[in-house]
Write a protein that holds these residues in place. Structure first.
Motif, PDB file in Angstrom:
ATOM      1  N   MET A 230       0.848  -1.193   0.000  1.00  0.00           N
ATOM      2  CA  MET A 230       0.000   0.000   0.000  1.00  0.00           C
ATOM      3  C   MET A 230       0.882   1.241   0.000  1.00  0.00           C
ATOM      4  O   MET A 230       1.885   1.309   0.724  1.00  0.00           O
ATOM      5  N   THR A 231       0.535   2.224  -0.805  1.00  0.00           N
ATOM      6  CA  THR A 231       1.307   3.461  -0.895  1.00  0.00           C
ATOM      7  C   THR A 231       1.214   4.235   0.416  1.00  0.00           C
ATOM      8  O   THR A 231       0.130   4.462   0.947  1.00  0.00           O
ATOM      9  N   LYS A 232       2.377   4.648   0.931  1.00  0.00           N
ATOM     10  CA  LYS A 232       2.415   5.408   2.188  1.00  0.00           C
ATOM     11  C   LYS A 232       2.011   6.857   1.917  1.00  0.00           C
ATOM     12  O   LYS A 232       2.469   7.486   0.955  1.00  0.00           O
ATOM     13  N   HIS A 233       1.131   7.379   2.780  1.00  0.00           N
ATOM     14  CA  HIS A 233       0.645   8.755   2.644  1.00  0.00           C
ATOM     15  C   HIS A 233       1.480   9.663   3.548  1.00  0.00           C
ATOM     16  O   HIS A 233       1.492   9.495   4.776  1.00  0.00           O
ATOM     17  N   VAL A 234       2.154  10.628   2.947  1.00  0.00           N
ATOM     18  CA  VAL A 234       3.029  11.536   3.687  1.00  0.00           C
ATOM     19  C   VAL A 234       2.449  12.947   3.658  1.00  0.00           C
ATOM     20  O   VAL A 234       2.171  13.494   2.584  1.00  0.00           O
ATOM     21  N   ALA A 235       2.263  13.532   4.834  1.00  0.00           N
ATOM     22  CA  ALA A 235       1.889  14.947   4.938  1.00  0.00           C
ATOM     23  C   ALA A 235       3.169  15.757   5.073  1.00  0.00           C
ATOM     24  O   ALA A 235       3.975  15.507   5.982  1.00  0.00           O
ATOM     25  N   VAL A 236       3.392  16.700   4.172  1.00  0.00           N
ATOM     26  CA  VAL A 236       4.575  17.560   4.221  1.00  0.00           C
ATOM     27  C   VAL A 236       4.163  18.898   4.828  1.00  0.00           C
ATOM     28  O   VAL A 236       3.365  19.640   4.247  1.00  0.00           O
ATOM     29  N   LEU A 237       4.704  19.198   6.002  1.00  0.00           N
ATOM     30  CA  LEU A 237       4.405  20.455   6.684  1.00  0.00           C
ATOM     31  C   LEU A 237       5.393  21.519   6.232  1.00  0.00           C
ATOM     32  O   LEU A 237       6.613  21.313   6.294  1.00  0.00           O
ATOM     33  N   LYS A 238       4.890  22.648   5.815  1.00  0.00           N
ATOM     34  CA  LYS A 238       5.758  23.718   5.311  1.00  0.00           C
ATOM     35  C   LYS A 238       5.135  25.072   5.648  1.00  0.00           C
ATOM     36  O   LYS A 238       3.982  25.156   6.094  1.00  0.00           O
ATOM     37  N   GLY A 239       5.908  26.126   5.420  1.00  0.00           N
ATOM     38  CA  GLY A 239       5.388  27.482   5.617  1.00  0.00           C
ATOM     39  C   GLY A 239       5.358  27.874   7.077  1.00  0.00           C
ATOM     40  O   GLY A 239       6.376  28.177   7.679  1.00  0.00           O
ATOM     41  N   GLY A 240       4.152  27.869   7.655  1.00  0.00           N
ATOM     42  CA  GLY A 240       4.021  28.310   9.031  1.00  0.00           C
ATOM     43  C   GLY A 240       4.096  29.824   9.148  1.00  0.00           C
ATOM     44  O   GLY A 240       3.941  30.553   8.165  1.00  0.00           O
ATOM     45  N   TRP A 241       4.396  30.317  10.327  1.00  0.00           N
ATOM     46  CA  TRP A 241       4.375  31.771  10.536  1.00  0.00           C
ATOM     47  C   TRP A 241       5.630  32.274  11.258  1.00  0.00           C
ATOM     48  O   TRP A 241       5.636  33.347  11.848  1.00  0.00           O
ATOM     49  N   SER A 242       6.721  31.506  11.171  1.00  0.00           N
ATOM     50  CA  SER A 242       7.971  31.970  11.775  1.00  0.00           C
ATOM     51  C   SER A 242       8.684  32.924  10.826  1.00  0.00           C
ATOM     52  O   SER A 242       8.256  33.150   9.684  1.00  0.00           O
ATOM     53  N   ALA A 243       9.817  33.457  11.279  1.00  0.00           N
ATOM     54  CA  ALA A 243      10.623  34.344  10.440  1.00  0.00           C
ATOM     55  C   ALA A 243      11.221  33.612   9.248  1.00  0.00           C
ATOM     56  O   ALA A 243      11.708  34.251   8.312  1.00  0.00           O
ATOM     57  N   GLU A 244      11.171  32.289   9.260  1.00  0.00           N
ATOM     58  CA  GLU A 244      11.759  31.478   8.187  1.00  0.00           C
ATOM     59  C   GLU A 244      10.695  30.862   7.281  1.00  0.00           C
ATOM     60  O   GLU A 244      10.941  29.856   6.619  1.00  0.00           O
TER      61      GLU A 244
END
Length: 304
Positions: free
Chosen positions: A1-15
């Motif tokens: 079964m294909t693994k489902h990956v959530a990629v967390l990006k962005g957010g609200w920091s200075a970076e």
């Protein structure tokens, strides 16, 4: 079964902007590697979003506060979701530059002298002999770093981290060479010397193309290269890091040659942009970008 990956990006920091680029690159590589991928520009409702999405794994491509300091890691632990990079404790301690340096000293890694001061203390009198560096004690990517030289008229009106931070880290400035080492698992990959075209290795030098030369491998003796790589591995271990980390060093300039390497910090969420150092060093030892990010997903875990 294909693994489902959530990629967390962005957010609200200075970076935030760097994180968006890292996340997009990671997502593209994971799709090429055969994973099902959902990209998430993180907002404060991230716990609800992930609870509804129910991914198999979370790739944390966030940078800076909230994404790198143990906060998002704590949420992922509560949700029971395996995630990439370091856990709650290692992330929090590494982000606190004063505390992490206390740990580095316990395993014999040289560190520059430092002080934690308030804004008022900084402007009342120099906390250390000049030249010294002023930085936020809990930010990354050289955000807000100021070097105070002899002759600098230090004042609250100058641009600097004191405009947004009450507590500041003041650190002895070490004139010398800028070096960095990636650690993957428990193994250091390589040493890169970073030579900015002007000034020091600040935020712009890190993320704007053509601002810095990357010398890989760094032009060092075999003995010194091995010593610095061992320091990076020790720093990774003493913090309790997992997955990938990156340790930054300054190598003293001495009239008769290179001096002592001093660790500056460990980054538990290294950048994954086209200009980032971890992918570059991985490629140097034969690990392509897709292989690297897939390894990080398979290495993901919880409860540490």
């Amino acid at each position: 079964m294909t693994k489902h990956v959530a990629v967390l990006k962005g957010g609200w920091s200075a970076e935030r902007e760097v994180s968006l680029v890292s996340g997009a690159a990671v997502a593209k590589a994971l799709r090429a590697g055969g994973y099902k991928v959902t990209e998430i520009d993180v907002e404060p409702d991230i716990a609800d979003v992930l609870a509804d999405l129910k991914p198999d794994v979370v790739f944390n491509a966030l940078h800076g506060r909230w994404g790198e300091d143990g906060c998002i890691q704590g949420i992922l632990e509560i949700l029971g979701l395996p995630y990439t990079h370091s856990g709650v404790t290692a992330s929090a301690v590494a982000m606190d530059k004063i505390l992490s340096k206390k740990l580095f000293r316990t395993v014999g890694i040289p560190c520059a002298e430092d002080r934690l001061v308030t804004r008022e203390e900084l402007f009342a009198a120099d906390p250390l002999p000049r030249p010294f560096v002023v930085k936020p004690f809990n930010e990354g990517s050289s955000v807000g770093v100021v070097i105070v030289q002899d002759g600098t008229n230090l004042s609250p009106q100058m641009p600097g981290p004191w405009q947004s931070c009450e507590r500041l880290m003041v650190e002895q400035y070490i004139a010398g060479r800028e070096l960095t080492v990636s650690v993957m698992g428990a193994q250091a990959l390589a040493v890169t010397e970073l030579r900015p075209h002007e000034g020091f290795y600040d935020y712009d030098a890190k993320y704007k193309e053509g601002k810095t030369d990357h010398l890989l491998p760094a032009p060092l003796s075999e003995t010194l290269t091995a010593e610095i790589m061992e320091m990076a591995e020790k720093a990774h271990e003493v913090l309790g890091c997992r997955g990938v980390s990156r340790a930054d060093f300054r190598l003293e300039d001495k009239p008769d040659g290179d001096g002592v390497p001093h660790i500056l910090e460990v980054n538990t969420q290294p950048g994954m942009t086209p200009l980032s150092l971890v992918p570059e060093q991985a490629a140097h030892v034969g690990i392509g970008f897709e292989e690297l990010v897939c390894w990080m997903v398979e290495d993901a875990s919880c409860h540490r």
